[in-house]
Write a protein that holds these residues in place. Sequence first.
Motif, short mmCIF file in Angstrom:
data_model
loop_
_atom_site.label_atom_id
_atom_site.label_comp_id
_atom_site.label_asym_id
_atom_site.label_seq_id
_atom_site.Cartn_x
_atom_site.Cartn_y
_atom_site.Cartn_z
N ASP A 88 0.79 -1.21 -0.05
CA ASP A 88 0.02 0.10 -0.01
C ASP A 88 0.80 1.23 -0.04
OD1 ASP A 88 -2.25 -1.58 0.04
OD2 ASP A 88 -2.58 -1.54 2.13
N ILE A 89 2.13 1.26 0.83
CA ILE A 89 2.90 2.47 0.69
C ILE A 89 3.72 2.69 -0.43
CG2 ILE A 89 4.90 3.38 1.92
CD1 ILE A 89 2.63 3.16 3.58
N LYS A 90 4.10 1.47 -1.30
CA LYS A 90 4.60 1.54 -2.58
C LYS A 90 3.63 2.38 -3.58
CE LYS A 90 7.61 -2.19 -3.05
NZ LYS A 90 7.82 -3.47 -3.88
N ARG A 91 2.28 2.26 -3.42
CA ARG A 91 1.41 2.86 -4.37
C ARG A 91 1.28 4.31 -3.94
NH1 ARG A 91 -1.93 0.68 -7.91
NH2 ARG A 91 -3.13 2.33 -7.99
N VAL A 92 1.12 4.71 -2.55
CA VAL A 92 1.38 5.98 -2.22
C VAL A 92 2.58 6.82 -2.86
CG1 VAL A 92 1.46 7.68 -0.31
CG2 VAL A 92 -0.06 5.84 -0.14
N PHE A 93 3.79 6.29 -2.74
CA PHE A 93 4.89 6.64 -2.93
C PHE A 93 5.01 7.05 -4.56
CE2 PHE A 93 7.75 5.17 0.53
CZ PHE A 93 7.22 6.11 1.35
N LYS A 94 4.15 6.24 -5.22
CA LYS A 94 3.95 6.23 -6.74
C LYS A 94 3.18 7.39 -6.99
CE LYS A 94 4.49 1.52 -8.39
NZ LYS A 94 4.00 0.49 -9.21
N TYR A 95 2.04 7.68 -6.01
CA TYR A 95 1.16 8.92 -6.17
C TYR A 95 2.19 10.21 -5.95
CZ TYR A 95 -3.15 7.02 -7.33
OH TYR A 95 -4.36 6.32 -7.99
N HIS A 96 3.00 9.91 -5.05
CA HIS A 96 4.08 10.82 -4.63
C HIS A 96 4.84 11.40 -5.94
CE1 HIS A 96 7.21 12.49 -1.49
NE2 HIS A 96 6.57 13.44 -2.10
N GLY A 97 5.38 10.44 -6.63
CA GLY A 97 6.23 10.70 -7.87
C GLY A 97 5.24 11.52 -8.99
#
Length: 331
Positions: free
Chosen positions: A186-195
Motif C-alpha cells: 500500500d505504501i508503494k502505491r502512495v509513493f507512486k502517487y508522490h512521484g
Amino acid sequence: RRLKMSDKKCCKKTSIGGQAVIEGIMMKGPKKTVLAVRHVTSGEIIVEDVKEPKTAPKLLKLPIIRGVYNFVQSMITGYKTLMRSADLSGMTELEEQEEKAENEKKGKTQKPSKLSDGLMAVVMAIAGVLGVAIAVLLFMWLPTFLFDRLKDAVSADISNFRALIEGVMKLVIFLAYLALVSQMKDIKRVFKYHGAEHKTIFCYEKGLPLTVENIRKQTRFHPRCGTSFMFLMIVVGILISTVIVVLFPAVASVPYIWIPTKILLVPLFCGIGYELIKFCGKHDNIATKIIAAPGLWVQRLTTKEPDDEMIEVAIQSMLPVIPENNEDEIK
C-alpha cells in the motif's frame, strides 16, 4: 480542461505543492486546496475541495515561526485528507467487505464495526499520542542511549562528538524506517502517487500542457519536497546541537536534561529547515544544489515512478488550484 501555456524550456517556480494520499493526491495552491482520488472499483476520479485553515495572524508569518506554524497546519490537513481519501477511494468499504467475507467463511457472525464519532475521535487521539511517543523513543531517547553505551565502551573521550554521532544515528534510523515502509504494498502505491505529484508540478513549472505524455517525461525528484524538509531538520539539529554540546557540556551529559532539551529545540530545527527549503525553492545555484542534494537522494525512497492512471489523478488535482494571475509564482 487543458492548461494553455507557452512551451518554454526554462520555467517559473511555483508555490503549489501537494501530498500523496490513498489512491490520490491533495494539491494546495495559493487560493484553494483540492483532493483528487480514484475509486478502486469504479475507476472514477473524484475531486473535491479541501477546507482551508483560517488565515494566520501576522506574528505566525514571521521567519522561523512560520515554518513551525506551516508544519503543524500541514500535518493536520494532511491527516484529514489521508483519512478522507480512504473513504473516497472505497478502500474503507472494501476492507469492511473483505472482513465480512472472511468472517462468513469462518462461520463467525458479523458484528457492526462502525464507531461513533466521539469514540473514533478518542481512538484517533490515542493513536496520535502513541505516534508521538514512538517518535520521541526512536529519535530522541534511543540515540542518546546508544551514544552513552558507546561512550562507556571506548577509551577516548568522545563527549564533544555527542551531537554528531547521535545525529548520524537519527539519519540511519530515519532512512531505515523509510526503506522498510517503502516495501509495503500500500505504501508503494502512495509513493507512486508522490512521484506523480512531483512530475506534474515540474511539467507545470516548465510551461508545458498538463498531459500524461508530457508529465511522464519529468523527473520525480523535487527540491521542495517534505522528505527533503525532514532531512534538513535532522541536519540542522546536528549543527545546533553540536554548538550546545561544546558550549554547555553539562547539559548534554545528563540524559533527563539533554532529551527534553532536544525536544524543546525541535521547533527551532523545524523553522530553520523550512526557511532553507524556501530558499532552495527561490534560487538555483551551487549553494542551493548542495543544500538540496541529500534530500533529493532520499526521495529515491519516498517517490516511485507512477503509472498513467496515477498521472491522470495528479492532473485533476493540479488544474483546479492553478490561479489565473500567476499568484503562485515564486520570485
